[in-house]
Write a protein that holds these residues in place. Structure first.
Motif, PDB file in Angstrom:
ATOM      1  N   UNK A  72       0.819  -1.202   0.000  1.00 55.59           N
ATOM      2  CA  UNK A  72       0.000   0.000   0.000  1.00 55.59           C
ATOM      3  C   UNK A  72       0.857   1.257   0.000  1.00 55.59           C
ATOM      4  N   UNK A  73       0.155   2.350  -0.001  1.00 60.92           N
ATOM      5  CA  UNK A  73       0.800   3.657   0.016  1.00 60.92           C
ATOM      6  C   UNK A  73       0.376   4.408   1.273  1.00 60.92           C
ATOM      7  N   UNK A  74       1.294   5.187   1.794  1.00 56.13           N
ATOM      8  CA  UNK A  74       1.000   6.049   2.932  1.00 56.13           C
ATOM      9  C   UNK A  74       1.478   7.455   2.583  1.00 56.13           C
ATOM     10  N   UNK A  75       0.642   8.434   2.885  1.00 57.41           N
ATOM     11  CA  UNK A  75       0.955   9.817   2.531  1.00 57.41           C
ATOM     12  C   UNK A  75       0.599  10.708   3.704  1.00 57.41           C
ATOM     13  N   UNK A  76       1.549  11.562   4.153  1.00 56.14           N
ATOM     14  CA  UNK A  76       1.337  12.448   5.302  1.00 56.14           C
ATOM     15  C   UNK A  76       1.610  13.895   4.917  1.00 56.14           C
ATOM     16  N   UNK A  77       0.757  14.790   5.400  1.00 60.55           N
ATOM     17  CA  UNK A  77       0.968  16.225   5.237  1.00 60.55           C
ATOM     18  C   UNK A  77       0.815  16.869   6.614  1.00 60.55           C
ATOM     19  N   UNK A  78       1.816  17.648   7.009  1.00 58.20           N
ATOM     20  CA  UNK A  78       1.770  18.336   8.286  1.00 58.20           C
ATOM     21  C   UNK A  78       1.967  19.832   8.035  1.00 58.20           C
ATOM     22  N   UNK A  79       1.052  20.653   8.555  1.00 59.90           N
ATOM     23  CA  UNK A  79       1.118  22.108   8.379  1.00 59.90           C
ATOM     24  C   UNK A  79       1.175  22.758   9.752  1.00 59.90           C
ATOM     25  N   UNK A  80       2.127  23.670   9.933  1.00 62.60           N
ATOM     26  CA  UNK A  80       2.215  24.391  11.203  1.00 62.60           C
ATOM     27  C   UNK A  80       2.392  25.881  10.934  1.00 62.60           C
ATOM     28  N   UNK A  81       1.839  26.693  11.833  1.00 63.48           N
ATOM     29  CA  UNK A  81       1.925  28.147  11.729  1.00 63.48           C
ATOM     30  C   UNK A  81       2.724  28.674  12.913  1.00 63.48           C
ATOM     31  N   UNK A  82       3.683  29.536  12.628  1.00 63.14           N
ATOM     32  CA  UNK A  82       4.511  30.134  13.670  1.00 63.14           C
ATOM     33  C   UNK A  82       4.450  31.642  13.556  1.00 63.14           C
ATOM     34  N   UNK A  83       4.367  32.324  14.695  1.00 62.99           N
ATOM     35  CA  UNK A  83       4.355  33.783  14.681  1.00 62.99           C
ATOM     36  C   UNK A  83       5.786  34.300  14.747  1.00 62.99           C
ATOM     37  N   UNK A  84       6.090  35.233  13.872  1.00 63.64           N
ATOM     38  CA  UNK A  84       7.400  35.875  13.805  1.00 63.64           C
ATOM     39  C   UNK A  84       7.208  37.365  14.041  1.00 63.64           C
ATOM     40  N   UNK A  85       8.294  38.069  14.370  1.00 67.46           N
ATOM     41  CA  UNK A  85       8.188  39.521  14.504  1.00 67.46           C
ATOM     42  C   UNK A  85       9.548  40.163  14.311  1.00 67.46           C
ATOM     43  N   UNK A  86       9.508  41.434  13.925  1.00 65.18           N
ATOM     44  CA  UNK A  86      10.699  42.275  13.908  1.00 65.18           C
ATOM     45  C   UNK A  86      10.270  43.667  14.310  1.00 65.18           C
ATOM     46  N   UNK A  87      11.219  44.465  14.787  1.00 61.52           N
ATOM     47  CA  UNK A  87      10.861  45.799  15.254  1.00 61.52           C
ATOM     48  C   UNK A  87      11.897  46.828  14.830  1.00 61.52           C
ATOM     49  N   UNK A  88      11.441  48.061  14.744  1.00 60.28           N
ATOM     50  CA  UNK A  88      12.285  49.216  14.461  1.00 60.28           C
ATOM     51  C   UNK A  88      11.932  50.256  15.512  1.00 60.28           C
ATOM     52  N   UNK A  89      12.927  50.906  16.102  1.00 58.95           N
ATOM     53  CA  UNK A  89      12.628  51.886  17.141  1.00 58.95           C
ATOM     54  C   UNK A  89      13.591  53.055  17.052  1.00 58.95           C
ATOM     55  N   UNK A  90      13.217  54.159  17.703  1.00 53.03           N
ATOM     56  CA  UNK A  90      14.061  55.346  17.768  1.00 53.03           C
ATOM     57  C   UNK A  90      13.632  56.157  18.981  1.00 53.03           C
TER      58      UNK A  90
END
Length: 96
Positions: A72-90
Motif C-alpha cells: 500500500x501507500x502512505x501519505x502524510x501532510x503536516x502544516x504548522x503556523x509560527x508567529x514571527x516579529x521584527x521591530x524598528x525603534x528610535x
C-alpha cells in the motif's frame, strides 16, 4: 490604522495600531504637540506576521508471497503556523 491606547496621553504616551495583512498599507498617525523648549520622544514599530511550514512525507510497500501481491501507500501532510516579529525603534530629544 486605529487608536490603540490614549489613556496615558496626558503623560505624553499615545499608541496606534496598524494592520498590514498584505504588507501593502498606506497609513499614518499624527499627534498634536504643544510647543515647549524640548521634546523627548520614543517610537517603536513592531511587525508581527505568521509563517507556514509544510512537511510532506510518504511511503510505499509491496510484498509478493505465494502468488499474492500486497502492499500500500502512505501519505502524510503536516502544516504548522509560527508567529514571527521584527521591530524598528528610535528615541531622541528635539530642541527648539
Amino acid at each position: 490604522m486605529s487608536k490603540r491606547d490614549g489613556s496615558k496621553s496626558s503623560s505624553g504616551v499615545y499608541l496606534f495600531n496598524v494592520e498590514d495583512d498584505k504588507l501593502n498599507f498606506d497609513s499614518y498617525a499624527t499627534v498634536y504637540i504643544n510647543k515647549k523648549t524640548t521634546l523627548s520622544y520614543g517610537t517603536k514599530y513592531i511587525h508581527t506576521y505568521s509563517t507556514v511550514s509544510t512537511t510532506v512525507g510518504g511511503s510505499a510497500s509491496v510484498n509478493y508471497e505465494k502468488g499474492n501481491i500486497t502492499g500500500g501507500l502512505s501519505f502524510d501532510v503536516s502544516i504548522s503556523t509560527n508567529q514571527q516579529k521584527w521591530s524598528v525603534w528610535d528615541d531622541n530629544v528635539l530642541y527648539w
